[in-house]
Design a protein around this motif. Structure first.
Motif, PDB file in Angstrom:
ATOM      1  N   TRP A   1      83.018 -65.997 -78.384  1.00 57.88           N
ATOM      2  CA  TRP A   1      81.739 -66.304 -78.848  1.00 57.88           C
ATOM      3  C   TRP A   1      81.021 -67.159 -77.882  1.00 57.88           C
ATOM      4  O   TRP A   1      79.829 -67.122 -77.648  1.00 57.88           O
ATOM      5  CB  TRP A   1      82.243 -67.475 -80.106  1.00 57.88           C
ATOM      6  CG  TRP A   1      82.609 -66.706 -81.266  1.00 57.88           C
ATOM      7  CD1 TRP A   1      84.021 -66.589 -81.428  1.00 57.88           C
ATOM      8  CD2 TRP A   1      82.084 -65.932 -82.064  1.00 57.88           C
ATOM      9  NE1 TRP A   1      84.106 -65.756 -82.558  1.00 57.88           N
ATOM     10  CE2 TRP A   1      83.008 -65.229 -83.056  1.00 57.88           C
ATOM     11  CE3 TRP A   1      80.832 -65.436 -82.325  1.00 57.88           C
ATOM     12  CZ2 TRP A   1      82.545 -64.409 -84.222  1.00 57.88           C
ATOM     13  CZ3 TRP A   1      80.482 -64.349 -83.419  1.00 57.88           C
ATOM     14  CH2 TRP A   1      81.216 -63.854 -84.323  1.00 57.88           C
TER      15      TRP A   1
ATOM     16  N   LEU B   1      79.277 -64.597 -75.780  1.00 56.43           N
ATOM     17  CA  LEU B   1      78.232 -64.145 -76.479  1.00 56.43           C
ATOM     18  C   LEU B   1      76.830 -65.056 -76.182  1.00 56.43           C
ATOM     19  O   LEU B   1      75.743 -64.604 -76.091  1.00 56.43           O
ATOM     20  CB  LEU B   1      78.630 -63.998 -77.752  1.00 56.43           C
ATOM     21  CG  LEU B   1      77.389 -63.271 -78.767  1.00 56.43           C
ATOM     22  CD1 LEU B   1      76.809 -61.958 -78.308  1.00 56.43           C
ATOM     23  CD2 LEU B   1      77.952 -63.350 -80.305  1.00 56.43           C
ATOM     24  N   TYR B   2      77.174 -66.416 -76.466  1.00 54.63           N
ATOM     25  CA  TYR B   2      76.048 -67.333 -76.551  1.00 54.63           C
ATOM     26  C   TYR B   2      75.469 -67.410 -75.115  1.00 54.63           C
ATOM     27  O   TYR B   2      74.232 -67.463 -74.980  1.00 54.63           O
ATOM     28  CB  TYR B   2      76.575 -68.642 -76.902  1.00 54.63           C
ATOM     29  CG  TYR B   2      76.720 -68.748 -78.360  1.00 54.63           C
ATOM     30  CD1 TYR B   2      76.493 -67.916 -79.217  1.00 54.63           C
ATOM     31  CD2 TYR B   2      78.120 -69.717 -79.009  1.00 54.63           C
ATOM     32  CE1 TYR B   2      76.917 -68.050 -80.698  1.00 54.63           C
ATOM     33  CE2 TYR B   2      78.489 -69.610 -80.203  1.00 54.63           C
ATOM     34  CZ  TYR B   2      77.780 -68.879 -81.004  1.00 54.63           C
ATOM     35  OH  TYR B   2      78.263 -68.812 -82.465  1.00 54.63           O
TER      36      TYR B   2
ATOM     37  N   SER C   1      76.617 -73.256 -74.929  1.00 55.68           N
ATOM     38  CA  SER C   1      77.567 -72.563 -75.467  1.00 55.68           C
ATOM     39  C   SER C   1      78.888 -73.147 -76.334  1.00 55.68           C
ATOM     40  O   SER C   1      79.138 -72.642 -77.194  1.00 55.68           O
ATOM     41  CB  SER C   1      77.664 -71.051 -74.692  1.00 55.68           C
ATOM     42  OG  SER C   1      76.408 -70.676 -74.115  1.00 55.68           O
TER      43      SER C   1
ATOM     44  N   ALA D   1      79.757 -73.426 -80.075  1.00 57.74           N
ATOM     45  CA  ALA D   1      81.036 -72.699 -80.819  1.00 57.74           C
ATOM     46  C   ALA D   1      81.773 -73.696 -81.212  1.00 57.74           C
ATOM     47  O   ALA D   1      82.393 -73.453 -82.371  1.00 57.74           O
ATOM     48  CB  ALA D   1      81.593 -72.015 -79.557  1.00 57.74           C
TER      49      ALA D   1
ATOM     50  N   LEU E   1      87.868 -68.608 -79.589  1.00 58.10           N
ATOM     51  CA  LEU E   1      86.337 -69.093 -79.109  1.00 58.10           C
ATOM     52  C   LEU E   1      85.774 -68.407 -78.037  1.00 58.10           C
ATOM     53  O   LEU E   1      84.363 -68.546 -77.906  1.00 58.10           O
ATOM     54  CB  LEU E   1      86.406 -70.549 -79.330  1.00 58.10           C
ATOM     55  CG  LEU E   1      86.718 -71.220 -80.824  1.00 58.10           C
ATOM     56  CD1 LEU E   1      86.345 -72.806 -80.634  1.00 58.10           C
ATOM     57  CD2 LEU E   1      85.908 -70.673 -81.981  1.00 58.10           C
TER      58      LEU E   1
ATOM     59  N   LEU F   1      91.843 -62.094 -82.158  1.00 59.64           N
ATOM     60  CA  LEU F   1      90.760 -61.471 -82.936  1.00 59.64           C
ATOM     61  C   LEU F   1      91.190 -60.484 -84.031  1.00 59.64           C
ATOM     62  O   LEU F   1      90.457 -60.717 -85.146  1.00 59.64           O
ATOM     63  CB  LEU F   1      90.160 -60.819 -81.893  1.00 59.64           C
ATOM     64  CG  LEU F   1      89.014 -61.800 -80.866  1.00 59.64           C
ATOM     65  CD1 LEU F   1      88.458 -60.906 -79.765  1.00 59.64           C
ATOM     66  CD2 LEU F   1      88.365 -62.898 -81.531  1.00 59.64           C
TER      67      LEU F   1
ATOM     68  N   SER G   1      90.657 -61.319 -87.975  1.00 64.36           N
ATOM     69  CA  SER G   1      89.916 -60.792 -88.759  1.00 64.36           C
ATOM     70  C   SER G   1      90.706 -60.046 -89.924  1.00 64.36           C
ATOM     71  O   SER G   1      90.079 -59.934 -91.062  1.00 64.36           O
ATOM     72  CB  SER G   1      89.254 -59.512 -87.959  1.00 64.36           C
ATOM     73  OG  SER G   1      88.471 -60.289 -86.844  1.00 64.36           O
TER      74      SER G   1
END
Length: 639
Positions: A53, A56-57, A67, A71, A50, A234, A238
């Motif tokens: 992310w 990113l936030y 953030s 998440a 996490l 990651l 994915s």
């Protein structure tokens, strides 16, 4: 009073005992504290998933706390949705199992007739043959005496089992069953939130504890571990998500019920290395066999899993991250067994990242280097060390296999510079220390001769000739290899009636490594269609003692003086260059000074004025020769 020498074994034994006790204590703590450690470790690993992310936030303008909250909430919503979907699929599958009962019984009967039925028929026929051979007939089975059935069954005597009937009893039973998973999930979420909130602070504290005085090494270790784990999570998440979706869609197309459930199970169990996906494939195949009377659905299911896994493992994963987890395949399997034994199913799923953390620690902490050697994917020995070890064992075939793989990417000269000659320097060090026996020297010499003879360009001329014992059996490796060419081309390794300026002399100074390096250089140049001749210092006197009316004046245009220990052989180098300059004034003389043993940098050895250039490798020496000869091959003599 014991001497210091006698205390050394006791000290080393005491250290080994301390290490064993410490390892046992750590294992005991990991096992006893698994109820607490498993949620905490799982929360740390989820924080790595996490963390991108959250960053990113924050770049989008949200605060750090907000953030983290966004998440975590998104993660909880997605996880709850998937769990609810899987639960509904399980309930739906359980309700539909009775309608598959007839299909299951029919296929079990068919399988029994195909396997056990035929075996029973064969067993009966064999029994008849045996009875006929013995002249006896099987006795007719007597009718079993059935005791009179009791009017009351045991079940009625045992009493009925109490089942919850009121809503409160049902709720209590459900909560008691789900309490442990909910408790674990709550601990994971709480720890996850605080880890994400205190990520920078935790990193600083770890640096302070691990190595506050050496910030560079500690930062490198943390960055390495973070980069490897983040890349692993990651990329693996994915890929597994994509595999789950592909299986979901594929099973839906071929008609397997509850396809979303099987897709989710495939995505989760694919975190288990090597066997996880095939465990789900076997389960789905059994379910597909129970759905329809035929066998086509089972076959299509197995084909679907095989095709998807083949494409992902051979094309998608190498393209995304190239299998660069840093773990050897054996370490992945052993770690899966170890962590599943220690922490159960959760340990099985987390086995690869946990072992990856140990490998990173072993790479950056000197005391834990054993973990990096045992579990990492880096070669335990360098290429020269592997060459030397296999040559001592006489395993020329394995050396040739690695050499051919190397030569697909680089040249024969590069192989000599980076593998063969450094390996011979290792042998030279052992020889100087008296650590290598005469028998080992012979085995080493025979293995190296076979390798160079097989890899060299001239091998087609004498590789099929049987090597007979000669007076050169005790000679150096380089001189034995040169003698093979002499046996074919004559005393001077070719005709002396050549065009002016077309010969290249490669002169060694007499040591074992010098002779081998000189022979290697000769073979490299002859591969380039340059007429190179390997000479020893005593060959000049032998040449002068014989008449050579056919010899072409000024045939030599380039001469190399090869030394593997320029510091110790400096006087010999200068004497040889003076001899060459006196005999052939117009010749270009180049010194090939190879790296000395146990020296990490190239030593600057001042040489006499007779040398026109100095090279440090076979490749550089070959480039010198290529520059002196025309590209169209004029003046070059064929082999």
């Amino acid at each position: 009073m014991s001497s210091p020498a006698s205390d050394v074994p006791a000290t080393s034994a005491g250290q080994r005992a301390v290490v064993i006790v410490a390892a046992g204590t750590v294992l005991a703590l990991l096992y006893v504290g698994r109820e607490v450690l498993v949620p905490v470790v799982l929360a740390f690993f989820l924080s790595l998933l996490l963390a991108p992310w959250v960053r990113l936030y924050r770049r989008l303008g949200l605060g750090h706390g907000l953030s983290v909250l966004v998440a975590v909430i998104a993660f909880v919503v997605i996880g709850t949705g998937l769990a609810s979907m899987m639960g509904s699929q399980v309930v739906h599958m359980a309700r539909g199992l009775p309608q598959y009962e007839a299909t299951i019984r029919g296929k079990v009967t068919t399988l029994r007739e195909m396997t056990l039925g035929r075996f029973e028929i064969m067993q009966g026929e064999v029994g008849k043959v045996i009875n006929q051979a013995e002249g006896t007939l099987p006795a007719a089975p007597s009718a079993p005496e059935h005791p009179s059935a009791s009017p009351e069954s045991p079940a009625s005597e045992a009493g009925s089992v109490h089942r919850p009937t009121t809503p409160m009893e049902v709720m209590t039973r459900v909560l008691s069953t789900a309490w442990i998973p909910l408790q674990t999930a709550g601990i994971v979420l709480v720890v996850l939130v605080f880890v994400l909130l205190e990520q920078e602070s935790l990193r600083d504290r770890f640096i302070r504890l691990a190595g506050g005085s050496d910030l560079r090494a500690t930062t490198a270790a943390i960055n390495d571990a973070g980069a490897r784990l983040s890349r692993f999570f990651l990329s693996t998440f994915s890929v597994n998500f994509g595999v789950g979706v592909a299986i979901w869609l594929g099973l839906t197309v071929i008609g397997v019920p509850n396809a979303p459930l099987w897709g989710c199970l495939t995505a989760v169990l694919r975190f288990v290395p090597y066997v996880g996906v095939w465990m789900v494939a076997a389960l789905v195949a059994l379910f597909a066999a129970a759905v329809t009377p035929g066998w086509s659905l089972l076959v299509m299911t197995l084909v679907l899993y095989f095709v998807v896994e083949l494409v992902v493992s051979q094309l998608v994963e190498p393209f995304l991250y190239g299998h660069t987890t840093g773990l050897s395949p054996l370490a992945v399997v052993v770690s899966a067994i170890f962590w599943s034994w220690l922490w159960g199913p959760v340990g099985l799923v987390m086995s690869t990242p946990l072992t990856l953390c140990l490998v990173v620690a072993g790479r950056h902490v000197e005391g834990l280097n054993l973990l990096n050697v045992l579990l990492g994917d880096a070669p335990a020995l360098t290429m020269p060390q592997r060459f030397y070890q296999r040559a001592l064992s006489g395993d020329a075939h394995e050396i040739l296999a690695e050499a051919r793989s190397f030569l697909k990417r680089k040249t024969f000269a590069a192989y000599g510079d980076s593998v063969l000659l450094p390996a011979m320097q290792l042998g030279r060090i052992d020889l100087m220390r008296g650590a290598i026996s005469r028998e080992q020297q012979n085995v080493l010499r025979d293995a190296v001769v076979k390798v160079v003879e097989t890899l060299g360009h001239d091998r087609s001329r004498w590789s099929l000739r049987r090597m007979r014992p000669t007076v050169l059996d005790d000679a150096s490796i380089g001189r034995r290899l040169r003698q093979m060419r002499v046996d074919v081309a004559g005393r001077w390794q070719g005709s002396l009636a050549v065009a002016p300026g077309t010969l290249v002399l490669c002169v060694g100074l007499g040591s074992v490594v010098d002779d081998l390096a000189t022979e290697m250089l000769t073979r490299v140049l002859r591969d380039l269609h340059i007429d190179a001749r390997h000479l020893a210092p005593d060959d000049f006197a032998a040449f002068d003692a014989e008449p050579h009316p056919e010899a072409t004046p000024d045939a030599v245009s380039l001469a190399y003086v090869v030394s593997a220990d320029a510091t110790a052989e400096r006087a010999d180098c200068e004497a040889m260059s003076a001899t060459l300059r006196q005999r052939m004034p117009g010749v270009r003389i180049v010194a090939l000074l190879l790296p000395e043993p146990l020296v990490t940098t190239d030593a600057v050895v001042p040489l006499g004025a007779d040398f026109d250039a100095v090279t440090r490798s076979l490749e550089e020496a070959a480039q010198q020769a290529i520059a002196l000869f025309p590209a169209d091959g004029a003046g070059l003599t064929p082999h």
